[in-house]
Design an enzyme around this catalytic site. Structure first.
Site, PDB file in Angstrom:
ATOM      1  CB  CYS B 423      58.498  -6.152 -91.786  1.00 24.76           C
ATOM      2  SG  CYS B 423      60.136  -6.276 -92.199  1.00 24.76           S
ATOM      3  N   GLY B 424      58.503  -3.467 -92.198  1.00 24.65           N
ATOM      4  CA  GLY B 424      59.032  -2.257 -92.581  1.00 24.65           C
ATOM      5  C   GLY B 424      60.314  -2.124 -93.573  1.00 24.65           C
TER       6      GLY B 424
END
Lengths: 469, 469
Positions: B423-424
């Site tokens: 993800c981030g």
């Protein structure tokens, strides 16, 4: 951009934390002395305190700007026009302080004080329009910062003229949509009509601020600013604040806990001249330790403590609850007092069960006062409210000395006659009554409910215009 | 007028308390389910809660409007266009609610939802200009409330058109100086670009809000609103919220404390099908109780808990510290879950020293992932970020399923192949990895640092426009 306001009701003081997300840096504006609130805010956002600035050298509280470097590696900023006893980076009109996405543009905004600056804040993560003005004591919510605190009539006149130009040229030239966050807010005596909300906008004030309506005619505006009838009286401690803030207040560092004093230790301090500050409500002060001053802990504690307490007197506290200790201590520290010498362990319960001497302050309701005033007699009604309140209606024949002026003008209160003190509600009049008793007035009563109750009871008042006044 | 904002970061939710000093009455707007914060605020000001209103029937949390009458004698208000299962006083466009010096003018502002209202607030103690707009999900800080939450493309199109008219006719027709306080603020998924500040002004948004730039051409604006690429994926629990809010959520009343469960009791619940929700950070989740779902307590807890937890599953908690218990419980209650059945006494220390089974979730740094991708093999990179983030750049060949959609689209993740979730930063991918493991995927790793680290390491990404994408 992170933006947080901190509000202290008893000083009518707002301070601000502005954080830049791009760099994790933060600035604090108009720092109060209990600086750990800012340290905690920085911690909460994972940020680092980088700058601290005061919009001006305040008259009403001790700045925390010199305390902050004990907690963090901050750079201190100040107006280029400030005269300070500690090193700062000077900010001139038009200077910019950049911190990640946040830009502070410095506006020199004299009026409330000559060196006064305001910061116009732009959040570049949103765009290049200014988002808000940190207005210090320039433009307030529904008011402007009073220009009469620094000197005599000539200086006040000059500052009022400067304020007029500041508002016209620097502040009202900003767009309507800019939010305004002043330092002096509800509860502050730095204005006479400060509104209850804690923020506003340029456009809202342009339309709704009655003082700004006079701006176009400088003479009328200055006249309005100088109309001291509309301004609250200045508490005695204010005279000490600005010089202390210019010079740089001593650092508090680690604070020792004021000890719980057992009866005898407390009484020894008292007999040696310590001032007893009784922080209970007026009703409770009906019976109190002889010589005690009454300043009830609450929304107006700071200015009244700063009115009755001498600058260097050792102080003993009488508290309603032990849990109030540090709230009282911080109220005192923020306005330049030392920590109290201690507080009465067990409170008034301990005192009264020890069969110690008690003084009484009789508490009258307004009907009792009205009845007394019916019959001829020497009773003096001492009204200690603000000029504006007095002007709006008072008891016929009352003597008016604002609470703030009472310590200096006490000789105007006749000796040897009974005195009934009255204010708006009974809080300030209890402060005044306790001061009279401490200074040797023997026959003093406090009027509970004050002029608010007097009026609601339908009793007679006169106001300025009346021939009787 | 007293005005207070309450902010919940994990829901990106702001609610409001507006008090009239003249009458001591207060109104609460967009009530959250833990209503005691409003009761305490009223108490602090010595006021009485008189009105409660929701600007719309929310999609993202359970309203507390039906809970408030258990604490105070409040009148419930709602849009005349709302369809509700509980009695309210209906507010139509142009209606006024007066409360002492405060006037609320009702604006019907459809778009985010059809029944949506905003309240324009005037403080008559200052004058007759409006001071602020309680904008709900209409105009947001740097954004507008998304119109796509209620139905299919046709309804979304109609709502986007309504939003366009609402903004043009009802909101941007207000003066620049009016402050804007939205309900959906930083952290909310009700907009794709919500700014970090918690308030704004009409004039600032008129100039700085990129979506409003398209307003003059309705078609362009609607197109912009319907550009789902720019909007976050909708967490599964949202589907249940609006109907629950329309019908009137059950009252919570007195809440029992979820018990500390000793190992055997905890394990018995677990074997009987309770879901283990592990609230620790991704790094700690490297070793966890078999079958546990990982949603770290923090700024995004609520939407991710609402993504992985089935509506009615009994829940067991694994906490980092016991002190987090009620924070987690309220996060769950606010989005419509029941209280957990209990929490693991002694935490993971108790579990591991009892020699109980542990599952591992290997944690890779981005260099390990890059190295794996060098060699030919069956590794699937599952990117669970929002569409906007994916579009800005992703790993070549990665599979994109937003975290919110993963429960429904899991069959698109190939079985029998190793999966690396990304993800981030590693938080959301840990949620996703735990869900894959729970559903039987055996060879799952989580990429710590996520795409942020990937980019900082200078590793290759492609984006939408690229031929490789």
């Amino acid at each position: 951009m992170i933006f947080t306001q901190f509000y202290l009701e008893s000083l009518g003081h707002a301070s601000y934390f502005v954080g830049a997300e791009a760099t994790g840096e933060a600035l604090v504006l108009d720092v109060r002395r209990d600086v750990d609130v800012y340290v905690a805010e920085a911690r909460r956002h994972g940020m680092r305190l980088r700058y601290a600035v005061d919009t001006h050298q305040h008259n009403d509280y001790v700045t925390g700007i010199c305390e902050l470097p004990t907690r963090a590696d901050v750079q201190l900023l100040a107006s280029a026009h400030a005269e300070l006893g500690y090193p700062v980076r000077a900010l001139a009109d038009g200077d910019r302080v950049e911190m990640g996405e946040v830009v502070f543009e410095v506006l020199h905004t004299p009026g409330h004080t000559p060196e006064h600056i305001s910061l116009l804040v732009t959040d570049r993560s949103r765009g290049d329009a200014p988002a808000l003005l940190l207005a210090g004591g320039a433009l307030l919510v529904g008011d402007v910062g009073r220009p009469d605190l620094l000197g005599g009539p000539a200086q006040t006149q000059a500052l009022a003229e400067a304020l007029c130009q500041t508002l016209q040229q620097k502040i009202l030239s900003l767009p309507d949509f800019v939010e305004v966050y002043p330092t002096h807010v509800s509860g502050s005596l730095c204005g006479g009509h400060i509104g209850r909300r804690l923020s506003t906008t340029i456009g809202y004030e342009r339309r709704m601020n009655r003082l700004l309506a006079h701006l176009s005619a400088q003479e009328a505006f200055v006249g309005q600013c100088l109309n001291l009838e509309h301004l609250p009286a200045v508490p005695p401690y204010w005279r000490r604040m600005r010089a202390l803030n210019q010079q740089g207040p001593p650092r508090l560092g680690t604070l020792a806990e004021p000890p719980a004093l057992q009866m005898e230790a407390f009484d020894r301090w008292r007999r040696d001249g310590a001032v007893v500050l009784d922080c209970r409500a007026p009703e409770a002060f009906a019976a109190h330790i002889p010589g005690a001053l009454n300043v009830g802990l609450g929304a107006s504690f700071a200015p009244w403590a700063g009115t009755v307490l001498p600058a260097d007197a050792p102080v003993l506290l009488v508290l309603e609850h032990a849990g109030e200790l540090w709230e009282v201590c911080w109220e005192l520290l923020r306005i330049g007092y030392e920590l109290p010498k201690g507080w009465l362990a067990g409170g008034m319960l301990a005192w009264r069960t020890a069969a110690k001497a008690l003084d009484v302050l009789p508490q009258w309701i307004v009907w009792e006062l009205a009845q007394e005033l019916q019959r001829p007699g020497p009773l003096v009604v001492l009204d200690v409210r603000q000029p504006q309140e007095w002007a709006a209606g008072h008891i016929p024949g009352a003597l008016h000395i604002t609470g703030a002026e009472l310590p200096a003008r006490m000789d105007e209160v006749p000796q040897g006659r009974p005195v009934a003190t009255i204010c708006g509600s009974g809080y300030r009049s209890s402060v005044a009554a306790s001061l009279l008793q401490q200074r040797g007035y023997r026959d003093v009563v406090n009027v509970l409910g004050g002029m608010e109750a007097w009026r609601r009871a339908g009793l007679e008042t006169v106001s300025e215009g009346d021939p009787q006044a």
